[in-house]
Write a protein that holds these residues in place. Structure first.
Motif, short mmCIF file in Angstrom:
data_model
loop_
_atom_site.label_atom_id
_atom_site.label_comp_id
_atom_site.label_asym_id
_atom_site.label_seq_id
_atom_site.Cartn_x
_atom_site.Cartn_y
_atom_site.Cartn_z
N PHE A 185 0.82 -1.20 0.00
CA PHE A 185 0.00 0.00 0.00
C PHE A 185 0.86 1.26 0.00
CE2 PHE A 185 -3.19 -3.00 1.00
CZ PHE A 185 -4.43 -2.40 0.88
N LEU A 186 0.41 2.24 -0.77
CA LEU A 186 0.99 3.58 -0.73
C LEU A 186 -0.14 4.56 -0.44
CD1 LEU A 186 3.43 5.49 -1.21
CD2 LEU A 186 2.70 5.62 -3.61
N PHE A 187 0.08 5.42 0.55
CA PHE A 187 -0.92 6.42 0.91
C PHE A 187 -0.49 7.78 0.38
CE2 PHE A 187 -0.93 3.25 4.42
CZ PHE A 187 -2.16 2.68 4.14
N ALA A 188 -1.42 8.49 -0.25
CA ALA A 188 -1.09 9.81 -0.81
C ALA A 188 -2.23 10.77 -0.55
CB ALA A 188 -0.84 9.69 -2.32
N GLY A 189 -1.90 12.01 -0.20
CA GLY A 189 -2.91 13.02 0.07
C GLY A 189 -3.24 13.12 1.55
N ARG A 190 -4.18 14.00 1.85
CA ARG A 190 -4.59 14.25 3.24
C ARG A 190 -5.89 13.48 3.52
NH1 ARG A 190 -8.06 17.70 5.81
NH2 ARG A 190 -7.47 18.37 7.91
N PHE A 191 -5.84 12.59 4.50
CA PHE A 191 -7.00 11.77 4.84
C PHE A 191 -7.83 12.47 5.92
CE2 PHE A 191 -4.21 8.93 2.70
CZ PHE A 191 -5.04 7.99 2.08
N LYS A 192 -9.13 12.62 5.66
CA LYS A 192 -10.00 13.34 6.60
C LYS A 192 -10.28 12.54 7.86
CE LYS A 192 -12.54 15.78 2.94
NZ LYS A 192 -13.87 15.96 2.28
N ASN A 193 -10.46 11.24 7.72
CA ASN A 193 -10.90 10.41 8.84
C ASN A 193 -9.91 9.31 9.23
OD1 ASN A 193 -13.51 11.72 9.06
ND2 ASN A 193 -14.07 10.66 7.18
N LEU A 194 -9.31 8.68 8.24
CA LEU A 194 -8.44 7.53 8.53
C LEU A 194 -7.03 8.00 8.83
CD1 LEU A 194 -9.60 5.04 5.74
CD2 LEU A 194 -10.54 5.39 8.02
N GLY A 195 -6.71 8.12 10.10
CA GLY A 195 -5.39 8.57 10.51
C GLY A 195 -4.30 7.57 10.17
N ALA A 196 -3.06 8.03 10.23
CA ALA A 196 -1.92 7.20 9.84
C ALA A 196 -1.84 5.95 10.71
CB ALA A 196 -0.63 8.01 9.95
N GLU A 197 -2.06 6.09 12.02
CA GLU A 197 -1.96 4.93 12.91
C GLU A 197 -3.01 3.88 12.55
OE1 GLU A 197 -2.26 3.76 17.66
OE2 GLU A 197 -2.37 5.87 17.03
N PHE A 198 -4.23 4.34 12.29
CA PHE A 198 -5.30 3.41 11.92
C PHE A 198 -4.96 2.69 10.62
CE2 PHE A 198 -8.92 2.43 9.28
CZ PHE A 198 -9.77 1.75 10.12
N ARG A 199 -4.58 3.46 9.59
CA ARG A 199 -4.31 2.87 8.29
C ARG A 199 -3.18 1.85 8.36
NH1 ARG A 199 -3.91 8.39 6.77
NH2 ARG A 199 -1.73 8.04 6.19
N GLU A 200 -2.08 2.26 8.95
CA GLU A 200 -0.88 1.42 8.92
C GLU A 200 -1.04 0.18 9.79
OE1 GLU A 200 2.42 3.92 9.78
OE2 GLU A 200 2.04 5.25 8.06
N ALA A 201 -1.61 0.35 10.99
CA ALA A 201 -1.75 -0.80 11.89
C ALA A 201 -2.68 -1.84 11.30
CB ALA A 201 -2.25 -0.33 13.26
N THR A 202 -3.81 -1.39 10.76
CA THR A 202 -4.79 -2.35 10.24
C THR A 202 -4.28 -3.03 8.98
OG1 THR A 202 -6.52 -0.88 11.13
CG2 THR A 202 -7.22 -2.67 9.68
N VAL A 203 -3.69 -2.26 8.08
CA VAL A 203 -3.16 -2.83 6.84
C VAL A 203 -2.10 -3.88 7.14
CG1 VAL A 203 -1.66 -2.28 4.88
CG2 VAL A 203 -3.72 -0.94 5.27
N GLN A 204 -1.20 -3.59 8.08
CA GLN A 204 -0.14 -4.54 8.41
C GLN A 204 -0.68 -5.79 9.10
OE1 GLN A 204 2.38 -1.73 10.50
NE2 GLN A 204 3.84 -1.68 8.80
N GLU A 205 -1.70 -5.61 9.96
CA GLU A 205 -2.29 -6.78 10.62
C GLU A 205 -3.00 -7.70 9.63
OE1 GLU A 205 -4.79 -5.40 13.76
OE2 GLU A 205 -3.12 -4.59 14.92
N LEU A 206 -3.41 -7.14 8.50
CA LEU A 206 -4.05 -7.96 7.46
C LEU A 206 -3.04 -8.52 6.47
CD1 LEU A 206 -7.26 -5.82 6.85
CD2 LEU A 206 -7.11 -8.01 8.02
N GLY A 207 -1.75 -8.36 6.76
CA GLY A 207 -0.72 -9.03 5.99
C GLY A 207 -0.07 -8.24 4.89
#
Length: 515
Positions: A274-296
Motif C-alpha cells: 500500500f501507498l498512501f497519498a494526500g490528506r485523509f479526513k478520517n483515517l489517521g496514519a496509525e489506523f491505516r498502517e496498523a490495520t493494513v499490516q495486521e491484514l498481511g
C-alpha cells in the motif's frame, strides 16, 4: 414502500403505527431503487450504496463511493447495478457484488450533479445530469450511455429548466422538469435519441429550479405537476425496445476459474503493498498502517514498482501517479471511503472472532472496533445481518450499535453486555441470557425471545411484534418499553408496568392487564 430519512418501511398498506423493516447505516442521499423481481432494494446512503434483501430485511452489501451517492438503478434481469455519485459505477450482482467499470459523465460544465438515473429493460442507461449547483441556474441534460463500453451515445441539453428523475417506459424515457411538465425522449435508436413534442402547458417557471421526482408503472407515469399536485399520465403508442438484454456477463475464462475460499486476517492482504497519498479526513496514519499490516500487507514510504494499492486522500500529488506509472507499477486506486470499507472485518472474519475460533478473539474484535469508534462514533458497519452465533459466549465483546438483523443468536450468553442501539430485528434470541445487561434503545422488533432471560436495563427498548412467550423479565427496567403487538403469554413480568407502551394486539400473561 416508504423512506423516512434512514428508515425503510415495507408493506401492502402502511400507517404511522408501523415499525421500520430495516434501517440504513445513515440517512438516504438519493431515491431508492427496487430490483425488477422486487426482492432487493438499493439505497444511496451518503458515501455508499446499500443493497438489501427485502424479504429477510438483511443487508447484502455496502458499495463504497468516493463522493456522495446520488442514485442507483438495476440492470436487465437484475444482473447488474448502476450507481452514481459524480461518475457512473457498474457492479455485477452475484453472491458478492463486484465492480465492472467506472464511467465519467459529461455534464457540459465543471460541476457534475446527477439528478436522475434509469436503466431500460434492455440495459441502456439514461442519466439526468446538471452542470450547475445554483438553484436559479439550470444547465441540465440527458446522457444516454452504453454500459458495455461506457460510451456516451448522446447528450441532449434542455435549456431553461432543471431536469429531475427519469424513468423508462419501453423505448421511451420520461423526465420531470422543474416547471412541473413531463418531457419525453424517443430512445428507439439509442445513438440518435430525440425529444418528443409535448402538449404545451401554460406554466410560469419558478425562479428556484428544483429537481422533481417521477415514478412509472407499466405505461403510467406519476410526477409532480405545475401546481405541486401529483399527476398521473398514461403514455400512448410506446414501442418496446428491440435487441437482446445487455447482461454484462463475465468473460467465459473468468467464469470458469475455480473459486478459492476467502483468505482471512493476516492472509487477507498478503502480498499487497500500500501507498498512501494526500490528506485523509478520517483515517489517521496509525489506523491505516496498523490495520493494513495486521491484514498481511506491506506499506511503501514512496512510489515503487511493487505498489499494488494506491489509497488517495484529498489533494494527492500528481507526481505520485506519474512516478508509479514510470516505474511500471500495476495498482488499484482506492478512495478513503473504499479503504475504510476494505479494512473492516469481512463477514467470515467477524464470524470467526465472535465465535471465538481464533486466538484472543474478543481482544482482536474490541481493538478493531475501537479503531473505527475513534474515527466516527460507535457505529461499526460490519456485515452481521443473518450471522449464525447460536450458543456463543459474547460477554467479553464490545457490541454497541451493531446490526444483527435476522441473526441466529439462540442460547447466546450476553450477561452484563452493553447492547445500546443494537438492532436485533427478526433475530432468533430464544433462550438468550441478557441478565444484568444494558439494552437502552435496543431494537428487538419481530425477534423470537421465547424463554429468554431479560432481567436487564431495557429502558426505551422496542419489542413491537416480538415473541416473548415464557421469557423472564423479572427485575427488568421497562421504562418506556414498546410492547405493541408483542406476544407475552406466560412471560414473567415485574409488578409495576408503568410507562409501558402497548396496543390492542399485545398478548399478556394471564391476569396481567396494564392500563
Amino acid at each position: 414502500m416508504r423512506l423516512d430519512y434512514d428508515k425503510i418501511f415495507v408493506g401492502d398498506a402502511l400507517d404511522d403505527s408501523d415499525s421500520p423493516n430495516f434501517e440504513l447505516a445513515t440517512y438516504a442521499s438519493g431515491p431508492l431503487a427496487i430490483s425488477r423481481d422486487e426482492t432487493r432494494l438499493a439505497a444511496p446512503a451518503q458515501y455508499a450504496v446499500e443493497l438489501w434483501d427485502l424479504q429477510r430485511s438483511i443487508k447484502l452489501a455496502s458499495l463504497p463511493h468516493a463522493e456522495r451517492a446520488r442514485a442507483c438503478a438495476f440492470g436487465p434481469r437484475d444482473a447488474w447495478l448502476a450507481t452514481a455519485d459524480h461518475a457512473l459505477h457498474l457492479w455485477r450482482l452475484g453472491a458478492s457484488p463486484t465492480a465492472i467499470r467506472d464511467i465519467e459523465l459529461d455534464s457540459g460544465g465543471s460541476d457534475k450533479i446527477v439528478r436522475g438515473l434509469a436503466v431500460s429493460a434492455r440495459g441502456i442507461i439514461a442519466v439526468s445530469v446538471d452542470a450547475s449547483v445554483n438553484h436559479v441556474d439550470a444547465r441540465s441534460s440527458i446522457l444516454v450511455i452504453d454500459p458495455r463500453d461506457g460510451r456516451t451515445l448522446a447528450r441532449l441539453p434542455r435549456p431553461g429548466v432543471r431536469l429531475g428523475q427519469v424513468a423508462f417506459v419501453g423505448s421511451r424515457l420520461a423526465v420531470a422538469d422543474s416547471a412541473g411538465r413531463l418531457l419525453q425522449l424517443d430512445l428507439s435508436d439509442p445513438a440518435h435519441p430525440r425529444w418528443l413534442e409535448t402538449d404545451e402547458v401554460d406554466v410560469f417557471p419558478p425562479n428556484d429550479r428544483e429537481e422533481l421526482p417521477i415514478a412509472a408503472l407499466g405505461a403510467d407515469v406519476a410526477h409532480v405537476g405545475p401546481g405541486g399536485d401529483v399527476v398521473v399520465q398514461t403514455l400512448e403508442s410506446v414501442q418496446p425496445e428491440v435487441g437482446e438484454p445487455i447482461l454484462l456477463a463475465l468473460d467465459p475464462s473468468e467464469a470458469s476459474a475455480p473459486t478459492r475460499p476467502p483468505a482471512l486476517f493476516e492472509k487477507r492482504l498478503a502480498g499487497a503493498r500500500f501507498l498512501f497519498a494526500g490528506r485523509f479526513k478520517n483515517l489517521g496514519a496509525e489506523f491505516r498502517e496498523a490495520t493494513v499490516q495486521e491484514l498481511g500487507a506491506e506499506i511503501a514510504s514512496k512510489p515503487d514498482a511493487r505498489v499494488t494499492h494506491l489509497a488517495l486522500g484529498d489533494r494527492p500529488s500528481a507526481a505520485v501517479l506519474k512516478t508509479l506509472g514510470s516505474k511500471g507499477a500495476t495498482f488499484e486506486t482506492l478512495s478513503e471511503a473504499a479503504l475504510a470499507q476494505l479494512l473492516l472485518p469481512t463477514a467470515e472474519e467477524a464470524r470467526a472472532l465472535l465465535r471465538g475460533e481464533v486466538k484472543q478473539a474478543a481482544e482482536r474484535w474490541n481493538t478493531w472496533r475501537r479503531r473505527y469508534s475513534e474515527l466516527g462514533g460507535e457505529r461499526f458497519p460490519v456485515a452481521l445481518q443473518g450471522i449464525d452465533l447460536a450458543g456463543a459466549d459474547l460477554r467479553a465483546y464490545a457490541l454497541k450499535v451493531v446490526d444483527l438483523t435476522a441473526a441466529n443468536l439462540a442460547g447466546t450468553d450476553l450477561r452484563g453486555v452493553d447492547v445500546f442501539d443494537v438492532v436485533f430485528r427478526n433475530a432468533d434470541l430464544s433462550g438468550a441470557d441478557f441478565t444484568g445487561g444494558k439494552c437502552y434503545r435496543t431494537i428487538f422488533s419481530g425477534a423470537k425471545l421465547t424463554g429468554a432471560r431479560l432481567g436487564a436495563m431495557l429502558a426505551s427498548a422496542r419489542f413491537d411484534g416480538a415473541e416473548l412467550t415464557d421469557a423472564d423479565l423479572q427485575g427488568a427496567d421497562l421504562q418506556y418499553v414498546d410492547f405493541s403487538g408483542a406476544d407475552l403469554r406466560r412471560a414473567r413480568l415485574p409488578k409495576s408496568l408503568t410507562d409501558v407502551k402497548h396496543d390492542g394486539r399485545t398478548q399478556w400473561p394471564e391476569g396481567v392487564r396494564p392500563k
